[in-house]
Structures are given as C-alpha cells and as structure tokens.
Design a protein around this motif. Structure first.
Motif, mmCIF file in Angstrom:
data_model
loop_
_atom_site.group_PDB
_atom_site.id
_atom_site.type_symbol
_atom_site.label_atom_id
_atom_site.label_comp_id
_atom_site.label_asym_id
_atom_site.label_seq_id
_atom_site.Cartn_x
_atom_site.Cartn_y
_atom_site.Cartn_z
ATOM 1 N N SER A 123 10.938 2.532 -55.228
ATOM 2 C CA SER A 123 11.858 2.745 -54.104
ATOM 3 C C SER A 123 13.222 3.271 -54.559
ATOM 4 O O SER A 123 13.696 2.922 -55.651
ATOM 5 C CB SER A 123 12.054 1.413 -53.371
ATOM 6 O OG SER A 123 13.208 1.453 -52.571
ATOM 7 N N THR A 174 10.574 8.815 -47.175
ATOM 8 C CA THR A 174 10.380 7.891 -46.050
ATOM 9 C C THR A 174 11.234 8.341 -44.879
ATOM 10 O O THR A 174 12.446 8.530 -45.026
ATOM 11 C CB THR A 174 10.739 6.451 -46.467
ATOM 12 O OG1 THR A 174 9.866 6.091 -47.549
ATOM 13 C CG2 THR A 174 10.545 5.464 -45.323
ATOM 14 N N ASP A 308 -0.438 2.524 -44.900
ATOM 15 C CA ASP A 308 -0.061 1.136 -45.174
ATOM 16 C C ASP A 308 0.306 0.437 -43.874
ATOM 17 O O ASP A 308 0.202 1.020 -42.800
ATOM 18 C CB ASP A 308 1.064 1.022 -46.217
ATOM 19 C CG ASP A 308 2.450 1.395 -45.701
ATOM 20 O OD1 ASP A 308 2.679 1.404 -44.468
ATOM 21 O OD2 ASP A 308 3.318 1.672 -46.550
ATOM 22 N N ARG A 312 -4.130 -6.521 -45.809
ATOM 23 C CA ARG A 312 -4.008 -7.865 -46.382
ATOM 24 C C ARG A 312 -5.122 -8.240 -47.344
ATOM 25 O O ARG A 312 -5.038 -9.216 -48.075
ATOM 26 C CB ARG A 312 -3.996 -8.922 -45.243
ATOM 27 C CG ARG A 312 -2.798 -8.776 -44.324
ATOM 28 C CD ARG A 312 -1.526 -9.118 -45.066
ATOM 29 N NE ARG A 312 -0.308 -8.877 -44.312
ATOM 30 C CZ ARG A 312 0.478 -7.810 -44.469
ATOM 31 N NH1 ARG A 312 0.176 -6.876 -45.352
ATOM 32 N NH2 ARG A 312 1.575 -7.663 -43.769
ATOM 33 N N ARG A 332 3.489 -6.116 -48.703
ATOM 34 C CA ARG A 332 3.893 -7.524 -48.869
ATOM 35 C C ARG A 332 2.970 -8.347 -49.768
ATOM 36 O O ARG A 332 3.471 -9.218 -50.496
ATOM 37 C CB ARG A 332 4.032 -8.192 -47.502
ATOM 38 C CG ARG A 332 5.276 -7.726 -46.714
ATOM 39 C CD ARG A 332 5.386 -8.500 -45.420
ATOM 40 N NE ARG A 332 6.550 -8.184 -44.617
ATOM 41 C CZ ARG A 332 6.538 -7.372 -43.552
ATOM 42 N NH1 ARG A 332 5.426 -6.764 -43.175
ATOM 43 N NH2 ARG A 332 7.641 -7.173 -42.847
HETATM 44 C C1 LIG Z 1 11.026 -6.358 -48.503
HETATM 45 C C2 LIG Z 1 10.540 -4.979 -48.203
HETATM 46 C C3 LIG Z 1 11.258 -3.877 -48.671
HETATM 47 C C4 LIG Z 1 10.812 -2.598 -48.421
HETATM 48 N N1 LIG Z 1 11.496 -1.544 -48.956
HETATM 49 C C5 LIG Z 1 11.045 -0.283 -48.736
HETATM 50 C C6 LIG Z 1 11.696 0.814 -49.336
HETATM 51 O O1 LIG Z 1 12.650 0.663 -50.075
HETATM 52 N N2 LIG Z 1 11.217 2.054 -49.070
HETATM 53 C C7 LIG Z 1 10.131 2.282 -48.244
HETATM 54 O O2 LIG Z 1 9.738 3.424 -48.027
HETATM 55 N N3 LIG Z 1 9.483 1.239 -47.680
HETATM 56 C C8 LIG Z 1 9.909 -0.029 -47.914
HETATM 57 N N4 LIG Z 1 9.210 -1.080 -47.378
HETATM 58 C C9 LIG Z 1 8.007 -0.811 -46.578
HETATM 59 C C10 LIG Z 1 6.741 -0.745 -47.444
HETATM 60 O O3 LIG Z 1 6.723 0.397 -48.250
HETATM 61 C C11 LIG Z 1 5.477 -0.709 -46.588
HETATM 62 O O4 LIG Z 1 5.534 0.373 -45.680
HETATM 63 C C12 LIG Z 1 5.267 -1.999 -45.803
HETATM 64 O O5 LIG Z 1 5.582 -3.112 -46.608
HETATM 65 C C13 LIG Z 1 3.841 -2.093 -45.300
HETATM 66 O O6 LIG Z 1 3.649 -3.234 -44.524
HETATM 67 P P1 LIG Z 1 2.950 -4.588 -45.082
HETATM 68 O O7 LIG Z 1 3.694 -4.956 -46.304
HETATM 69 O O8 LIG Z 1 3.142 -5.576 -43.991
HETATM 70 O O9 LIG Z 1 1.518 -4.257 -45.347
HETATM 71 C C14 LIG Z 1 9.636 -2.387 -47.639
HETATM 72 C C15 LIG Z 1 8.910 -3.488 -47.185
HETATM 73 C C16 LIG Z 1 9.338 -4.766 -47.462
HETATM 74 C C17 LIG Z 1 8.510 -5.921 -46.995
#
Ligand SMILES: Cc1cc2nc3c(=O)[nH]c(=O)nc-3n(C[C@H](O)[C@H](O)[C@H](O)COP(=O)(O)O)c2cc1C
Ligand SMILES: O=C(O)C(=O)c1ccccc1
Length: 380
Positions: A123, A174, A308, A312, A332
């Motif tokens: 990220s 993103t 995504d 799970r 997650r």
């Molecule tokens: C704590 C956290 C931080 C995240 N940070 C980013 C990020 O910096 N850049 C990004 O594109 N997505 C970020 N995401 C989204 C994830 O890339 C992903 O799309 C998302 O976690 C998918 O959902 P799920 O974890 O419920 O399966 C983040 C998600 C979480 C939970």
C-alpha cells in the motif's frame, strides 16, 4: 500441485490446534491483541455496515453444481497473469498501516507471502517504505498500490518510479478512496492512523514529497500526507498519465460498474480489481462477488479481472474464480493472522486458504483451474 490437505485431514490434526481456524476465530484473536482503536478501524465497515455484511452474505447465495468422476488426484491451481506464472490464484490485498496489527508490520507480511509464494500488494500508506519491503523479500513477487496525489501528481509518478526501480511488477491504482469513507466507528473513537504517523513510510522516503514540505517536523509531514492522499478530482486522464510513465502493467482497484470496466479497457488499463474496499468506503453498494459476472461479460476476456471484499475462506475464492475472476485478493483474514501470530499467523491463514481451495476444487471435479469457467454456478 498435489493435495497437501490429505495429510492434514488424515494424520496431522494435532499441530493445527495451536492456531485459530475460522475467520471469526482469527478475528477474535486479533481483537485481543490489537488496541481497541486500531481493531475498530480495521474491522468495521463504513456507514451502517451494510456492504461489509453483504460482502460475506453474498458468497452464500452462489452455489456450485459440482461434477463427479473427473480424476482429481492432482489439482493444478496455477494461474498466468501479465506473462508470469503463479502457483495459486491468491494475492495479498493492499492494506496500509499494518503496524496497527504487529510491530514488524509489512515486513512480517512480506516474509510470509514470500514463504507461501503469494504475491504481495504494498500500500501507499504502508508503515514501512516500499524499498524496505523489497529489501526484506527481494525475489518475492510484489505489486505496488498507488493512492494518487492530485495536489502533487509528481509525487505519484515518483512513487511509481521507485516501485519500478525496486522490482515491483505491477501498479494498482485504487480509485474508490477519493476521500475517506463515512466511518462512524473511527469518528466515535477519534482514531486516525495517519494522524498517528503510522502510514508515512512511503512519503518520508520520497524525494519529491520531502522537497515539497515547508519544514520537516512531524506535524508538517502528517498535514501534507492528509493533503496528498485525498484526490477527489482524479479522472481517467490521470490514469492515462500513469500509464505513460511506467512500463509495468497498471490495474484499477475499486471497479463495480460494467461501464467503468469497459472504459478501463478503452484506456489501455491492464487489469481490473472488482472491489468495494471491504465495505469501508461507500456503504450500501453491491457486493463485489455480485458485481463480478456483469463485469466479466463487459470485459469479454480482454484483460484479467481480480476480486476482493468478503473473501473469507477457500470456497469463496473458488466461487469468484468460477464466476470469472483470474485471481483473488485476501484482505482482513491475513491482517488478523498478522495480529494474532505475526509472520507465522499470516502463513497459517494463507496455508489454510490454499488447502481449502485445493480440496474444494477437487470436490467440484475441477483438477485444473484453467477449466474453472466450466464449473456450473447457480443462485440459491
Ligand atoms: C485496515 C485496512 C486498511 C486498508 N488499506 C488499504 C490501502 O491502503 N489501499 C487499498 O487499496 N486498500 C486498502 N484496504 C482495502 C483492501 O485492499 C481490500 O480491498 C479489502 O480489505 C477487502 O475486503 P475484506 O478484507 O473484507 O475481504 C484496506 C483494508 C483494511 C481492512
Ligand atoms: O483504511 C483504508 O481502507 C485505507 O485504504 C487507508 C487509507 C488511508 C490510510 C490508511 C488506510
């Protein structure tokens, strides 16, 4: 790949009891290990939490109609993307500020990804810099996720250039986070990881960013990160500019509408990630697994589509792949593995994903993932 799970199911059960098993158990362990503000930040969705809930429920509404007697004694889960072959269809979703989960942050995740041979998407707001992560796992496949800066496009181009120089193999832009979502949990707890300086690794190591600062104290750094991370005026033109400046494949993460997928193809984008950001951005939107089929139809195989949000366990991945995804991002679940048990926890989560996917493909009658579009799926 052989079915690694046979041993697990037949004889090696006792080893497994040292770790949580289901997503809910990992989450519970993460809740115990993380500070409440950080856990609340990571675990909750935006608004009423409708989309976060819908993501998980939507997978259950898709059902597999399996085939029998297909000789599934070996299962080939490999996928080919942008000219490179990967052993499994899994990727680690870009998750920022991983120090919230574990002191060693992205370095621990990167090592686990390398051990499990699963590509890592780093990220923009990672705790460690993209160079540090590359140094920790020089030969592991890595992609870089960009949060475009509209106030300083040159900063974005600089990050892309650094990623390319450090051996990253694709750029993921993103686009669903032009500003932060309406996150009530964080409003209530007053928690902001950026304000705490947790996501500055890539900024403070960037020459363009550092040059743009009036002075280099912590306060100015954080104020400038806030300014640079939002990009409400981002448009397709910016995507075209990034495309011009890199020889790496460029993917767009956060597409839910089939028309946007078509425009992405027109702009020469190399791949799409169907995602609603885990329900953390716009609440009330469609589950990503439900958005997938129409996007697959619109894109007509011209570029790969990954997915995504709400994945799970292995069977969720099988469903996404059967509906046309070329790869699946784990979000997650790995973060909770990291919070529960550091590098080993991430490895364990990934191992379980791979094993369950392998068993599920075999029981679906799918010995070769390349044939998965033939797997019949129905809504129930
Ligand atoms: C704590 C956290 C931080 C995240 N940070 C980013 C990020 O910096 N850049 C990004 O594109 N997505 C970020 N995401 C989204 C994830 O890339 C992903 O799309 C998302 O976690 C998918 O959902 P799920 O974890 O419920 O399966 C983040 C998600 C979480 C939970
Ligand atoms: O929280 C997120 O989902 C996310 O993408 C993000 C944005 C800024 C800082 C840290 C994480």
């Amino acid at each position: 790949m052989t079915i690694v799970n046979r041993d697990l199911l037949m004889k090696n059960m006792s080893k497994e009891q040292d770790f949580p098993l289901t997503f809910e158990e990992w989450e519970q362990q993460a809740a115990e290990n993380m500070l409440p503000g950080g856990f609340g930040y990571a675990s909750t969705g935006a608004g009423r939490g409708e989309t976060e809930k819908r993501n998980a429920e939507a997978f259950s509404k898709w059902a597999i109609v399996p085939r029998i007697l297909q000789d599934v004694s070996t299962v080939d889960m490999s996928v080919k993307l942008f000219g490179r072959s990967y052993k499994t269809p899994f990727f680690l979703a870009p998750i920022g500020v991983q120090v919230l989960a574990y002191e060693e942050a992205e370095r621990a995740t990167a090592k686990a990804a390398a051990v499990m041979e699963i590509p890592l998407i780093v990220s923009t707001v990672s705790t460690c810099s993209l160079e540090e992560i590359a140094e920790a796992v020089p030969s592991a496949p890595k992609w870089f996720q960009l949060y475009f800066s509209s106030v300083h496009p040159e900063l974005s181009y600089s990050m892309v250039e650094r990623a390319e120089k450090s051996g990253y193999e694709a750029i993921v832009i993103t686009v669903d986070t032009v500003m932060a979502g309406w996150r009530e949990q964080d409003i209530r707890s007053g928690f902001s990881p950026l304000a705490l300086g947790y996501g500055k690794g890539n900024y403070v190591n960037d020459p363009v960013f550092m040059k743009s600062l009036p002075n280099h104290d912590q306060e100015s750094v954080i104020a400038s990160i806030f300014e640079n991370i939002q990009h409400p005026n981002l448009t397709w033109k910016d995507i075209a500019e990034v495309k011009k400046r890199t020889s790496l494949p460029v993917l767009i993460k956060g597409i839910l509408h089939p028309e946007d997928a078509k425009i992405a193809v027109e702009y020469g984008v190399d791949g799409i990630i169907v995602s609603n950001h885990g329900g953390r951005q716009l609440d009330g939107v469609i589950a990503s697994i439900d958005a997938l089929p129409e996007i697959v139809e619109a894109v007509k195989g011209q570029i790969p589509i990954l997915l995504d949000s709400g994945v799970r366990r292995g069977i969720d991945a099988v469903k996404a792949l059967a509906l046309g995804a070329a790869g699946v991002l784990i979000g997650r679940p790995f973060l909770y593995g990291l919070a529960a048990a550091g590098q080993k926890g991430v490895e364990k989560v990934l191992e379980r994903f791979i094993q369950e996917t392998e068993v599920s493909l075999a029981l679906s009658g799918m010995a070769d993932l390349k044939q998965i579009s033939k797997l019949k799926m129905v809504r129930q």
